[in-house]
Structures are given as C-alpha cells and as structure tokens.
Enzyme design. Sequence first.
Site, PDB file in Angstrom:
ATOM      1  N   MET A   1       6.049   0.584   2.317  1.00  0.00           N
ATOM      2  CA  MET A   1       7.214   0.527   2.006  1.00  0.00           C
ATOM      3  C   MET A   1       8.007   1.842   1.832  1.00  0.00           C
ATOM      4  SD  MET A   1       7.400  -2.898  -0.453  1.00  0.00           S
ATOM      5  CE  MET A   1       5.866  -2.462  -1.287  1.00  0.00           C
TER       6      MET A   1
ATOM      7  N   CYS B   1      13.379  -1.747  -9.641  1.00  0.00           N
ATOM      8  CA  CYS B   1      12.745  -1.923  -8.388  1.00  0.00           C
ATOM      9  C   CYS B   1      11.693  -2.724  -8.218  1.00  0.00           C
ATOM     10  CB  CYS B   1      11.905  -0.437  -8.315  1.00  0.00           C
ATOM     11  SG  CYS B   1      11.081  -0.217  -6.779  1.00  0.00           S
TER      12      CYS B   1
ATOM     13  N   CYS C   1      10.655   7.492  -8.405  1.00  0.00           N
ATOM     14  CA  CYS C   1      10.395   7.848  -7.185  1.00  0.00           C
ATOM     15  C   CYS C   1      11.361   8.610  -6.408  1.00  0.00           C
ATOM     16  CB  CYS C   1      10.010   6.389  -6.367  1.00  0.00           C
ATOM     17  SG  CYS C   1      11.674   5.314  -5.967  1.00  0.00           S
TER      18      CYS C   1
ATOM     19  N   MET D   1       0.838  -1.198  -0.043  1.00  0.00           N
ATOM     20  CA  MET D   1      -0.165  -0.115  -0.119  1.00  0.00           C
ATOM     21  C   MET D   1       0.692   1.140   0.181  1.00  0.00           C
ATOM     22  SD  MET D   1      -3.212  -1.230   2.607  1.00  0.00           S
ATOM     23  CE  MET D   1      -4.013   0.259   2.235  1.00  0.00           C
ATOM     24  N   SER D   2       0.845   2.065  -1.129  1.00  0.00           N
ATOM     25  CA  SER D   2       1.680   3.157  -1.180  1.00  0.00           C
ATOM     26  C   SER D   2       0.913   4.666  -0.779  1.00  0.00           C
ATOM     27  CB  SER D   2       1.854   3.312  -2.847  1.00  0.00           C
ATOM     28  OG  SER D   2       0.802   3.462  -3.690  1.00  0.00           O
ATOM     29  N   GLY D   3      -0.242   4.397  -0.458  1.00  0.00           N
ATOM     30  CA  GLY D   3      -1.018   5.716  -0.233  1.00  0.00           C
ATOM     31  C   GLY D   3      -1.852   6.059  -1.354  1.00  0.00           C
TER      32      GLY D   3
ATOM     33  N   GLY E   1      -1.085  -3.096  -6.853  1.00  0.00           N
ATOM     34  CA  GLY E   1      -1.901  -2.366  -7.949  1.00  0.00           C
ATOM     35  C   GLY E   1      -1.714  -2.171  -9.071  1.00  0.00           C
TER      36      GLY E   1
ATOM     37  N   ASP F   1      -4.806   2.994  -6.384  1.00  0.00           N
ATOM     38  CA  ASP F   1      -4.777   1.673  -6.813  1.00  0.00           C
ATOM     39  C   ASP F   1      -4.592   0.546  -6.006  1.00  0.00           C
ATOM     40  OD1 ASP F   1      -5.107   2.577  -9.616  1.00  0.00           O
ATOM     41  OD2 ASP F   1      -2.997   2.961  -9.903  1.00  0.00           O
TER      42      ASP F   1
END
Length: 360
Positions: A37, A102, A196, A12-14, A126, A17
């Site tokens: 992460m 990555c 990123c 979960m990246s925020g 996602g 998706d």
Amino acid sequence: MRKRDSKVIVGMSGGVDSSVTAYLLKKQGYEVSGMFMKNWDEDDETQYCTAIEDLKDAKQVADTLSIELHQVNFAAEYWDNVFENFLSEVNAGRTPNPDILCNREIKFRAFLDYARTLGADLIATGHYVRRVDAKNPLYRGIDRTKDQSYFLWALTEEQVKASLFPLGNLLKTSVREIAESQGFVNARKKDSTGICFIGERRFRDFLKNYVKPEPGNIVTASGDVIGRHDGLMFYTLGQRQGIGIGGIKNYPDAPWFVAAKHLKTNDLIVVQGVDHPTLFAKGLLASQINWIGEPPELPGLYSAKVRYRSIDAPCAIETDGDNLHIIFAEPERAVTPGQSVVIYDGEICLGGAVIEEALA
C-alpha cells in the site's frame, strides 16, 4: 473454514514483520498473497520517500515465497480520512496521533475492503497483538516491548475478527531469526519510526508546508516572559528538548519542560524540573469512545496508557455523558489533549478514547 480453503492477503510494507507474517501464514496452509500500500503521494525521488526501496524489498520477499504481490495507492483516502484530521487537530493546538487513525481508516478499512474485492477471506498484518478468544477480540502481544495494541484501540470488532496477527505470540528477536533463515533481504532492516508522511525529516520543516506558525511568548508558571516560541503547534506537553531556553536570570540552572499551551494568548507555559506538579494530572476526560468488543462494566477499576511507551496506570473509569471520566491511582505525567488513552483489563485491550482534558 479450513486454512487451506482460506485466502489471506497480507499487508506487506517491505519490513521484516509483514514479511515473516506472510511466511508463517503460508507455512500454516493459507492461500497467501501480499498487498503493498502506498498511502502518501510524495515524489518517489525525494530523499524522504522510501516507497521505491520498500516496494523492492516487498517484491523480493514475495518472490522468495512464490506469492503474488498486489499494489494499491490509498493516498487519496489517506489525505481525506487521516491527514486532514491531523491538520485540524494541530490547528486546534492539540497533539494528534495519525497512526491510530491510519490503522482504523486505511490498514483495516480501505485495505480490508479492497482485499475482499480480490476474493480474500481475511487480511493479515505484522502487528504484535493477539486474537485469543471470541469474547475479547484483542490481546496484547507477548513481546511487551513491541506490543502494538495501543495503536489499534479504534478498530471495530468486525475489523479485528477479519484479521490475522501471527506475530502476537513471538518475540521480535525470533521474527528476525525467521527472516534470516528464509533469506529475506530485510531480515535486519531498521524498523520504521515516526509518522509515515514525515519520514526522516524534522517535524517542524514538514509542518511549515501546511500550517503557518504563529510565534509567541514562552512564559513561566508565575507569569514571567523568558523567551519566544516558534509556534504552539511545534510543542507537546512534557517536552524538554527543542524549547530553546536556558540560563535564565534569577532562575536555577535546571531543565525546562512544556507544561501547557494557551491558545487564546498564544503562550507556551514552561516549568522547571521533571517532577514539577504542573506536569501531572490526577485524571482526564476523553471523547470518541470505542470499545472493540462488549463494553466493560462501568464504573470499574482498570488500567490505562496515555502514551505508547507509558507504564500501565491503575485507574477508576466511569462514563460522563459521551465522555470517559478517568481518575488515576497516582497522578500521571504529561496527559496530552489529542493523544489517546487506551484501556486494558489485564492482557485484554478493551478499547480507548481521545484525551480532551487533563484534570489537575
């Protein structure tokens, strides 16, 4: 294994998706938790770092879904396995794609390994891709404007089969509608773009912190010196914007494009016209081959993408030692060493390789 017996940890990246991914899997009966992460150790207070805001959004979604949210810092792994490779490629005058590395080294290796220590049976992300059958592990997402199979070509079959991709059969518009219906704070959050660790800053400004640029001459295909470049590392083949030349005496008033980078002489070669022949290649050689499932029959006819947004190019493929030798049905524009060529058989993503050389 029945779904209600399966423990899944969602990366979960925020973003919207991964949030909808967690919602859909919980709805399907999986035992779901999330994992946030952090992969780049930059001061959270800088204007470029979004980690604090992203974590806040991930926590809001986790609370809404009543699931646990784990946190882990993979910055050391990212530096060793992704960023140092990125710098090495840049220094070699190539144009790397760190997002692909990555995915292989962090999102589907370090994350998968860590999730298993927490008792997970599967991980989920996602990404807009699909798992359809056992024979061919990875398919394109049905939303072709969002399909992300290009970025996953370097995964192993084991990594893919340990992962769930519930968004692969959905359109992005549907994903946002689901997020809104669940009251997710990130339902209309802008998709992250670019690399990123660079964030919203200019690529040149970031790279100067790690690599010393060497200015040199901008040279036409006929050998005329028409300007100075800031360092070959700042340019990529086919580039139009940011070259810094125009209105050259004895040349027509037409846009210039990067056609080549000569490391030995430190020259940036430019041509005029978007369809200049120098910008096109009949084929390519590529190394570091990876097939996600069973290797395809070679030689054979398939399609390939040399950039994420490029249209599928029909091509003939055969092996050349440890390399792939690819000839396109029609010349392909801006074939760039360091970038990835990804091979497809219809909807199936077979795998890919890293471009070594464009064949004129």
